[in-house]
Write an enzyme that holds these catalytic residues in place. Structure first.
Site, short mmCIF file in Angstrom:
data_model
loop_
_atom_site.label_atom_id
_atom_site.label_comp_id
_atom_site.label_asym_id
_atom_site.label_seq_id
_atom_site.Cartn_x
_atom_site.Cartn_y
_atom_site.Cartn_z
CB SER A 253 -0.83 0.00 1.29
OG SER A 253 -0.03 0.26 2.30
CE LYS A 254 -2.74 3.03 -0.74
NZ LYS A 254 -3.67 2.01 0.20
NE ARG A 255 0.88 0.76 6.28
CZ ARG A 255 1.53 -0.49 6.60
NH1 ARG A 255 2.48 -0.29 7.23
NH2 ARG A 255 1.07 -1.62 6.15
CG HIS A 256 4.58 -1.30 1.86
ND1 HIS A 256 3.20 -1.36 1.80
CD2 HIS A 256 5.19 -1.99 2.66
CE1 HIS A 256 3.12 -2.26 2.85
NE2 HIS A 256 4.03 -2.47 3.18
N GLY A 257 5.71 3.13 0.08
CA GLY A 257 6.05 3.96 -1.04
C GLY A 257 5.03 3.69 -2.39
#
Length: 485
Positions: A253-257
């Site tokens: 997800s966005k959390r991973h870049g």
RNA sequence: GGCCCGUUCGUCUAGCGGUUAGGACACCGCCCUCUCAAGGCGGAGAUCACGGGUUCGAAUCCCGUACGGGCUACCA
């Protein structure tokens, strides 16, 4: 029989890394067998589907080189390829199921259904629909429908249906007991089709032979098989791909870049590298091969070498691979890809680049050898396009040291009237350290910082050649002010 | 809760009854060297999730358990 496969994204966002891998596998499978690759847009969710996203997906497919034979923009004999344009087909299919007795109306309210679900689950077992409305007799049901009573249409799972078994091309024989599949909704109160119904209609109409998709659909497969059977249509072969996770083992997800193909493109990743990395994230040629081009992939791809377990997306390996592909480019190929980055950074224009192509061609290999991502080009070559100001840290490590001033003076003198090519420049500058009894590194780093403003740069002799004598001498002189003593 | 799927170095994987468990990324040395890369050489790193079987022999076959994941919507 020729093979037909499809990639069917929802345009609710850009092309995700996981989706891209699914697309690659479908594409490689079709190309390997000389089959047909279809792109279908599943845009039935009006809230989240946008034309902009569809365009982005198509663009990302082009970027990766995933050409499709049928779909948006290219047409085909089994379209339309947007679900929102296929509602008449879903209506026809539903009529067929009603007529054959495979579908029945359900008048239960959402609240009733939720309550049934809760009690079913509380009793420790089946939590699907309890089939209440199955027992409403046909006449009564028809009357209530005619009277306009709100209802959905459900699939009537055959009483005598035994275990639902299919041979998944990736996971092997997979079994679901028939009573674990409930009479799920085919058409909503507003008449719109649900996913599990629309997909079957589409795959059937498009003569899809192999459904290669994410394994989040594994549990949907028995439902869809029952629809194929109710429609008396052949069931395609299924191949379920495991998911791709972030470094922490959680859903990507966005959390991973960056998570979309376009985001990686903007970060400076080459399509060849993304394709190669994704292809091998869950599929292997022989366990040894790590660099594989599209042609070899197409020639060797097979479903039986897809791994069953989920994979973690490792940006480091992608980055390494990207570097490999960058280094493989010829100077000409690299130049073509470099110019847009220079242009975006305001270092040059297309016209200027064309006028100076011979000069840029000499620069290209110096850069391509030492970067892993295209975005690293700009900071590495900026000194060739605009004035530089060394950082204090760079000055402290070089110009401020003993001997730096003498080195710059000697270099300036040596360069004043030497032939201006890297070899000649190197020849005269190599003598400076000995003359001054300084270490070569001290001399060359002082020159590097004076001329490029950085502690790291392309090789110094070639850099000077590309910069030109006038600018080089000017910068060496200016840097004198930064020297110690 | 129910149903289904998965589990080999930190990561991606090879392996499909007998291997010193192989390769790649990352990591650590050394070499090369004007910086950074690249390259060369070498190294460390996996009791094959765990426990039972089957077998002369199991990472490979079977059954459990644990952990992780998916589905369980009138989302897709």
């Amino acid at each position: 029989m020729t093979v037909r496969v499809r990639f069917a994204p929802s345009p609710t966002g850009h092309l995700h890394i996981g989706g891209a891998r699914t697309a690659i596998y479908n594409w490689a499978f079709a190309r390997n067998l000389g089959g047909t690759f279809v792109l279908r847009i599943e845009d039935t969710d009006p809230e989240r589907s946008t034309q902009e996203n569809t365009d982005a997906i198509v663009r990302a497919m082009e970027f990766l080189g995933l050409d499709y034979d049928e779909g948006p923009g290219v047409g085909g004999d089994y379209g339309p390829y947007f679900q929102t344009q296929r509602f008449d087909r879903y209506a026809e299919g539903l009529e067929e199921l009603k007529a054959s007795g495979h579908a029945y109306p359900c008048f239960c309210s959402a609240e009733e259904l939720a309550a049934k679900r809760d009690t079913g689950r509380a009793k420790g077992g089946f939590a699907g629909y309890d089939r209440t409305c199955r027992s409403v007799d046909a006449e009564n049901a028809a009357a209530r429908v005619a009277a306009g009573e709100p209802h959905v249409w459900r699939l009537k799972v055959p009483e005598d249906r035994g275990d639902i078994v299919f041979d998944d091309a990736v996971r092997g024989e997979t079994v679901f007991s028939a009573d674990s599949v409930d009479d799920f909704v085919l058409a909503r109160t507003d008449g719109s089709p649900t996913y599990n119904f629309a997909v079957v209609m589409d795959d059937a109409d498009m003569l899809i032979t192999h459904v290669i998709r994410g394994d989040d659909h594994l549990s949907n497969t028995p439902k869809q098989m029952l629809v194929f059977e109710a429609l008396d249509l052949p069931v395609p072969t299924f191949a379920h791909l495991s998911m791709i996770w972030g470094a922490d083992g959680k859903r990507l997800s966005k959390r991973h870049g960056a998570t979309s193909v376009e985001a990686y493109r903007d970060l400076g990743y080459l399509p060849e590298a993304i394709m190669n990395y994704l292809a091998l994230l869950g599929w292997s040629l022989d366990g040894e091969t790590t660099i594989i081009d599209a042609e070899t992939l197409k020639a060797n791809f097979s479903l039986d070498r897809i791994s069953k377990n989920a994979a973690i997306f490792d940006v480091e390996k992608l980055e390494w691979m990207n570097g490999v592909y960058i280094r493989e480019l010829s100077a000409e190929q690299f130049l073509v890809r470099m110019v847009p980055w220079l242009e975006a950074a305001g270092l040059t224009t297309v016209e200027e680049a064309e006028a100076r192509s011979e000069w840029l061609l000499r620069l290209a290999p110096l850069v391509s050898e030492r970067i892993k991502r295209m975005d690293e080009i700009v900071p590495m070559v900026a000194f060739l396009f605009r004035d530089v100001t060394p950082s204090e840290a760079a000055v402290a490590k070089t110009l401020a040291k003993d001997g730096a001033r003498a080195a710059l003076v000697a270099a300036s003198a040596a360069l004043a009237d030497v032939d201006w090519d890297a070899a000649s420049i190197e020849a005269v500058l190599r003598e400076v350290p000995a003359q001054l009894e300084l270490k070569p590194k001290v001399v060359f780093q002082a020159i590097r910082v004076a001329v490029t403003g950085e502690l790291v740069s392309p090789p110094i002799f070639e850099s000077l050649e590309l910069l030109g004598r006038e600018t080089t001498l000017a910068r060496l002189a200016d840097a004198g002010a930064l020297c110690g003593e």
